[in-house]
Motif scaffolding. Sequence first.
Motif, PDB file in Angstrom:
ATOM      1  N   ARG A  92      24.187   7.959  87.606  1.00  0.00           N
ATOM      2  CA  ARG A  92      23.452   6.817  88.167  1.00  0.00           C
ATOM      3  C   ARG A  92      24.233   5.530  87.948  1.00  0.00           C
ATOM      4  NH1 ARG A  92      20.689   3.247  85.744  1.00  0.00           N
ATOM      5  NH2 ARG A  92      20.501   4.473  83.854  1.00  0.00           N
ATOM      6  N   GLN A  93      24.789   5.339  86.750  1.00  0.00           N
ATOM      7  CA  GLN A  93      25.562   4.134  86.468  1.00  0.00           C
ATOM      8  C   GLN A  93      26.807   4.054  87.344  1.00  0.00           C
ATOM      9  OE1 GLN A  93      26.336   4.281  82.283  1.00  0.00           O
ATOM     10  NE2 GLN A  93      24.215   3.784  81.724  1.00  0.00           N
ATOM     11  N   ALA A 105      28.289   0.235  87.822  1.00  0.00           N
ATOM     12  CA  ALA A 105      28.286  -0.398  86.504  1.00  0.00           C
ATOM     13  C   ALA A 105      29.662  -0.265  85.866  1.00  0.00           C
ATOM     14  CB  ALA A 105      27.233   0.252  85.612  1.00  0.00           C
ATOM     15  N   ASP A 106      30.011  -1.256  85.072  1.00  0.00           N
ATOM     16  CA  ASP A 106      31.281  -1.235  84.357  1.00  0.00           C
ATOM     17  C   ASP A 106      31.116  -0.302  83.158  1.00  0.00           C
ATOM     18  OD1 ASP A 106      33.821  -1.766  83.619  1.00  0.00           O
ATOM     19  OD2 ASP A 106      33.398  -3.776  82.811  1.00  0.00           O
TER      20      ASP A 106
END
Length: 122
Positions: free
Chosen positions: A107-108, A113-114
């Motif tokens: 999901r990240q 997302a970093d």
Amino acid sequence: MNHAHIDNPAALGASGSRLARLARLGILACALAGAGAGALAQNQERDPRREEAAQMRERYQMQAQQDARAYEMRDQDRRAMEAQSDAARDDRRRGRMSADERRDLRRQIKEGADLYPNSRRR
């Protein structure tokens, strides 16, 4: 009325009747005081302010017990969460991710997302 043998008939009758009246009034006063004390005692037992104060006292005690229980429950929940986070940290150290961790990582990645924000530059 023939009071020939009594020198002063008014004096004897007046003092006798005064004494009797005083005794009757004393007995009446004691009876009234006793009845009033009994009524006052009953009234104090049924005083709504006292009942309300007792109810408030009971509510306060119940609330204090509930607060203590809630504090204990929060403390137990906090300990359980710490144990879970410690277990998750230990699992991560072993190098193998759980299914939940893999799903979170995917999901990240999809969200952009970093993942490695503090990477060193060489």
